[in-house]
Design an enzyme around this catalytic site. Structure first.
Site, PDB file in Angstrom:
ATOM      1  N   ASP A 279       0.942  -1.398   0.112  1.00 13.15           N
ATOM      2  CA  ASP A 279       0.035  -0.069  -0.170  1.00 13.15           C
ATOM      3  C   ASP A 279       0.956   1.307   0.103  1.00 13.15           C
ATOM      4  O   ASP A 279       2.069   1.193   0.396  1.00 13.15           O
ATOM      5  CB  ASP A 279      -0.893   0.007   1.074  1.00 13.15           C
ATOM      6  CG  ASP A 279      -0.153   0.379   2.462  1.00 13.15           C
ATOM      7  OD1 ASP A 279       0.715  -0.626   2.700  1.00 13.15           O
ATOM      8  OD2 ASP A 279      -0.716   1.104   3.518  1.00 13.15           O
TER       9      ASP A 279
ATOM     10  N   GLU B  94      -0.158  -0.757   5.762  1.00 13.12           N
ATOM     11  CA  GLU B  94       1.073  -0.180   6.637  1.00 13.12           C
ATOM     12  C   GLU B  94       0.757   1.166   6.900  1.00 13.12           C
ATOM     13  O   GLU B  94       1.311   1.683   8.285  1.00 13.12           O
ATOM     14  CB  GLU B  94       2.342  -0.695   6.028  1.00 13.12           C
ATOM     15  CG  GLU B  94       3.548  -0.530   6.951  1.00 13.12           C
ATOM     16  CD  GLU B  94       3.988   1.034   7.005  1.00 13.12           C
ATOM     17  OE1 GLU B  94       4.945   1.462   8.039  1.00 13.12           O
ATOM     18  OE2 GLU B  94       3.562   1.912   6.178  1.00 13.12           O
TER      19      GLU B  94
END
Length: 372
Positions: free
Chosen positions: A69, A134
């Site tokens: 991400d 994250e």
């Protein structure tokens, strides 16, 4: 390392700031096509793969860990309207530019190739994991841990380049955590012409802020490296209008925690009447306690730098929280080593150096093949 550059550019071009599915699909498909690893895709979109020892009860697991991400791109980092188009990827002057190049699809690509190419010792299982979420607090890492992801050791490929000196990729043996919290002061409203008729929540909040400023910031030492935390009030909001004594005031506190130590905010709350404490986010710090692992990683990094004619890297401390904190909190010994340089992540001109990606690939592969 044309393959490394092309894989990085392929991953970077895939939008993954709102939905990581396509990026995770690409990583899983690459692993299935390029390796004979056991590839797993869990319910939240994490990609986890294993190869090597499976039957030896004494085998340990070393994992390469990243995330796919990214934070939302700037307009200049996309094509099409707004942020809905493909990401722009540019290669120039020895660097790859685009959202996610530094944080951290470049290092994910280096991990993938090292995972494929490494020939680990017979008593080692090698794992690869790329997590979702994250950037929003480690949701993917926490899910994987809850589902049983528990490597003995992990090299988390977040940035550690140019920390001790320019032109080196260091090995971080610790990083700070972040505890974000809110002090909520309550009082009683009254007309401001008669302030004694009420209880001023702003005054109570001010007393709490004064007490916070007297607290010692957390501190620790990891491998003789000092880790210094911090404590700061970053926002204050109280009152609704100019002529009413405020009955509520909120104080936002940013605390950078360190392995084994935190500021004693609870003592402040107990000492000031009408003040409550709410923890909004608590990203754990990381401190490696495995001397052999830390020394082996640094030895490999120094060998790679020496072969390339570069200055020698060092053990360092990283100021930012990473998924290594969640893994360490669950019992995995962690280190951080990756291509991103300070000031590159999350910027409109985010980029990563191609030669540093190659350097990281060599470090990752070398560590995977080294007995610890």
């Amino acid at each position: 390392m044309d393959e490394l550059v092309e894989l990085t550019e392929t991953l970077v071009a895939i939008p993954s700031h709102e939905d990581e599915t396509a990026a995770g699909d690409a990583i899983a498909e690459w692993l299935r096509a390029e390796t004979d690893a056991r590839v797993e895709r869990d319910a939240v979109g994490n990609v986890i793969a294993y190869k090597g020892a499976t039957d030896d009860g004494d085998a340990d697991t070393l994992a390469f860990v990243g995330h796919h991400d990214v934070v939302p791109p700037a307009d200049r980092q996309t094509t099409g309207e707004g942020t809905t188009g493909e990401y722009v990827v540019e290669r120039r002057d020895g660097r790859i530019y685009g959202r996610g190049t530094a944080d951290m699809k470049g290092s994910v690509a280096a991990c993938l190739l090292a995972f494929r190419d490494a020939d680990p010792p017979a008593d080692r299982e090698l794992a690869f994991a790329s997590f979702v979420g994250e950037e929003v607090g480690g949701t993917g890492a926490r899910h994987a841990i809850d589902e049983g992801f528990a490597p003995d050791r992990a090299l988390v490929a977040e940035g550690s380049t140019d920390y001790s000196k320019p032109g080196v990729t260091d090995v971080a043996v610790a990083h700070k955590g972040r505890r974000a919290s809110t002090l909520v002061a309550t009082g009683a409203s009254a007309h401001a012409s008669e302030p004694e008729a009420g209880e001023n929540a702003v005054y109570r909040a001010s007393d709490a802020i004064t007490a916070l400023r007297e607290l010692d910031a957390p501190a620790a030492t990891v491998f003789d490296e000092p880790v210094s935390g911090s404590l700061a009030v970053t926002m204050v909001h109280g009152g609704e209008t100019w002529n009413v004594i405020p009955e509520r005031c909120e104080v936002t506190v940013d605390e950078r925690t360190v392995p084994g130590d935190r500021a004693d905010i609870g003592r402040v709350v107990e000492a000031v009447e009408g003040v409550a404490w709410e923890v909004d986010q608590d990203l754990p710090p990381m401190g490696c306690e495995d001397d052999a692992f830390a020394d082996a990683a640094l030895a490999v990094a120094r060998e790679v730098h020496d072969e390339l004619g570069l200055d020698s890297p060092e053990h360092v401390v990283k100021p930012h929280a990473t998924d290594a904190g969640w893994l360490a909190d669950a019992g995995t010994e962690c280190l951080v080593c990756g291509a991103s340089e300070p000031g590159e992540a999350h910027t409109e001109t985010e980029s990563v150096a191609i030669d540093v990606l190659e350097r990281c690939y060599r470090i990752y592969r070398g560590l995977a093949e080294r007995s610890v």
